[in-house]
Design a protein around this motif. Structure first.
Motif, short mmCIF file in Angstrom:
data_model
loop_
_atom_site.label_atom_id
_atom_site.label_comp_id
_atom_site.label_asym_id
_atom_site.label_seq_id
_atom_site.Cartn_x
_atom_site.Cartn_y
_atom_site.Cartn_z
N LEU A 80 65.86 14.13 79.92
CA LEU A 80 66.06 13.62 78.56
C LEU A 80 65.40 12.25 78.47
O LEU A 80 65.54 11.42 79.37
CB LEU A 80 67.55 13.49 78.26
CG LEU A 80 67.94 12.97 76.87
CD1 LEU A 80 67.71 14.06 75.82
CD2 LEU A 80 69.40 12.51 76.86
N TYR A 81 64.71 12.01 77.38
CA TYR A 81 64.03 10.73 77.17
C TYR A 81 64.68 9.97 76.03
O TYR A 81 65.16 10.57 75.05
CB TYR A 81 62.54 10.95 76.88
CG TYR A 81 61.83 11.63 78.02
CD1 TYR A 81 61.44 10.90 79.14
CD2 TYR A 81 61.58 13.00 78.00
CE1 TYR A 81 60.80 11.52 80.22
CE2 TYR A 81 60.95 13.63 79.06
CZ TYR A 81 60.56 12.88 80.17
OH TYR A 81 59.95 13.50 81.23
N ALA A 82 64.69 8.65 76.14
CA ALA A 82 65.30 7.80 75.12
C ALA A 82 64.42 6.58 74.89
O ALA A 82 63.87 6.01 75.84
CB ALA A 82 66.69 7.35 75.57
N VAL A 83 64.30 6.17 73.63
CA VAL A 83 63.70 4.87 73.35
C VAL A 83 64.75 3.80 73.59
O VAL A 83 65.96 4.07 73.53
CB VAL A 83 63.19 4.77 71.90
CG1 VAL A 83 62.10 5.78 71.62
CG2 VAL A 83 64.32 4.89 70.89
N SER A 84 64.31 2.60 73.85
CA SER A 84 65.17 1.42 73.85
C SER A 84 64.73 0.59 72.66
O SER A 84 63.69 -0.07 72.70
CB SER A 84 65.03 0.63 75.15
OG SER A 84 65.83 -0.54 75.13
N GLU A 85 65.51 0.67 71.57
CA GLU A 85 65.10 0.04 70.32
C GLU A 85 65.42 -1.46 70.35
O GLU A 85 66.33 -1.95 69.67
CB GLU A 85 65.79 0.71 69.12
CG GLU A 85 65.19 0.29 67.79
CD GLU A 85 65.84 0.97 66.60
OE1 GLU A 85 65.83 0.37 65.52
OE2 GLU A 85 66.36 2.08 66.76
N THR A 86 64.64 -2.17 71.13
CA THR A 86 64.78 -3.61 71.30
C THR A 86 63.47 -4.28 70.95
O THR A 86 62.44 -3.62 70.77
CB THR A 86 65.16 -3.95 72.75
OG1 THR A 86 64.10 -3.49 73.61
CG2 THR A 86 66.46 -3.28 73.15
N ASP A 87 63.48 -5.61 70.87
CA ASP A 87 62.25 -6.32 70.57
C ASP A 87 61.21 -6.12 71.67
O ASP A 87 60.00 -6.13 71.39
CB ASP A 87 62.54 -7.82 70.40
CG ASP A 87 63.33 -8.11 69.13
OD1 ASP A 87 63.28 -7.28 68.21
OD2 ASP A 87 64.00 -9.16 69.07
N GLU A 88 61.66 -5.93 72.91
CA GLU A 88 60.72 -5.69 74.00
C GLU A 88 60.15 -4.28 73.93
O GLU A 88 58.97 -4.07 74.20
CB GLU A 88 61.41 -5.90 75.34
CG GLU A 88 61.87 -7.33 75.60
CD GLU A 88 63.16 -7.68 74.84
OE1 GLU A 88 63.86 -6.72 74.40
OE2 GLU A 88 63.43 -8.87 74.67
N GLY A 89 60.99 -3.31 73.59
CA GLY A 89 60.55 -1.93 73.42
C GLY A 89 60.27 -1.21 74.73
O GLY A 89 59.42 -1.63 75.51
#
Length: 369
Positions: A80-89
């Motif tokens: 399973l893949y997930a984005v990390s919705e942060t300013d760094e990305g």
């Protein structure tokens, strides 16, 4: 897109184990829920799915990755893949064979800020970056973990809304059914771009850009099962735009725009996500603010959409929804009320009726396996 004023880093290294094993790929049915750790979410939560009732039972969660707001399964469903919705990305991979997701390796930077969506295609992870307005491609290794950015496209332009459209805001990237193109939806530029992905190198090349109504703020899209039509959901309008898709020429042409709110509805509504039935008869769209689900009927080939019903979503701020064809159910992630709600869908009318819910704090995305 709803942005959080206080974006924390989550609970580093935390893994929750909340129940019995849910079965891995090929076993019992499962669901995975993404959430905002900066708003109290548990990160990525795994749940058992009861095929008879549709009920979800959380079995464990992993919060090592900050704000995993959108999820996608890789081929075979083992990763399973997930984005990390942060300013760094960043993007992260999880082994989901056990009760709780297990982080594989370390999150990989995506080269852009605030990634809100990702998809798997041709051996690559594709991510859309709301904050910086671009799309990147990362190769996936044999162990399922993503490598460094191999391809990148930066969007250009703006829209008429000075608060929401002062710059590009790529919100979604979707592989076309032909397997040769990607469609990227940009809320800031009121447009959908068509890109080509080089499967050998991960290189991305823009082939065209389709303008939608100024100020509409397109957010997400979905294909008709035939592959010949695309439905674009606009957050700022709020509308659904029917487009014709020609894969041979990579051309997207708007045909019609349909309002998703009944006439004279007070207040503001912000569409978030949509789903198309596998038989091509219905489209469902979640509308935040109104906290409703709009039901639209499609004509025989999918060229026309007609609103037929609007029902309460059963929670507050429905951010994502997915249709389960095996159970004829809809699942909706409510971000602000912190739950995932499921609905039985009438097979004749497509109208959903609420059947149950499970608490999931700051829920933002639902994926079924």
């Amino acid at each position: 897109m709803e942005r959080h004023g206080d974006r924390g880093t989550g609970t580093a290294g935390a893994t929750r184990d909340d129940g019995a094993a849910g079965g891995g790929p090929g076993g019992a049915r499962r669901a995975f829920v993404g959430s905002f750790t900066s708003a109290g979410g548990h990160g990525v939560t795994a749940a058992r799915l009861d095929p008879g009732t549709g009920a979800l039972t959380p079995t464990g969660s992993a919060a090592e990755v900050a704000d995993p707001s959108f999820l996608a399964l890789g081929p075979g469903g083992a990763v399973l893949y997930a984005v990390s919705e942060t300013d760094e990305g960043a993007v992260a991979a999880f082994d989901v064979a056990g009760r709780a997701p297990r982080l594989l390796g370390v999150p990989r930077p995506v080269g852009g800020a605030g990634p809100t969506h990702l998809a798997y295609a041709a051996g690559h992870l594709l991510t859309a970056h709301y904050g910086s307005g671009g799309v990147s491609a990362l190769p996936v290794g044999a162990d399922g973990t993503p490598g460094p950015v191999a391809g990148f496209v930066r969007h250009r332009g703006h829209g008429p809304d000075p608060d929401r459209q002062a710059a590009p805001h790529a919100h979604q990237v979707v592989p076309a059914p032909d397997g040769r193109h990607l469609l990227t939806v940009d809320l800031g530029t009121d447009s959908v771009r068509v890109c080509a992905l080089d499967p050998a190198t991960g290189g991305l090349t823009v082939r065209g850009e389709t303008a939608l109504r100024p100020g509409s703020g397109p957010r997400h899209l979905a294909f008709h099962p035939s592959g010949g039509y695309v439905y674009v959901l606009s957050e700022l309008a709020p509308t659904l735009t029917v487009c014709r898709w020609d894969g041979s020429t990579a051309a997207l042409a708007p045909l019609d725009e349909v309002c998703l709110r009944p006439p004279d509805t007070p207040g503001a509504g912000y569409p978030s996500a949509l789903a198309v039935s596998p038989d091509g008869r219905c489209v469902w769209a979640a509308v935040r603010g109104d906290d409703t689900l709009a039901v639209l009927e499609l004509d025989g080939d999918g060229e026309r959409a007609r609103p037929v019903a609007t029902v309460p979503s059963g929670g507050h701020w429905p951010r994502d929804l997915v249709y389960d064809p095996l159970g004829r159910r809809l699942y909706v992630a409510h971000e602000r009320s912190g739950d995932v709600t499921w609905y039985d869908v009438d097979p004749h009318t497509g109208v959903p009726s609420r059947a149950g819910a499970v608490p999931v704090p700051a829920a933002s995305c639902v994926v079924l396996a």
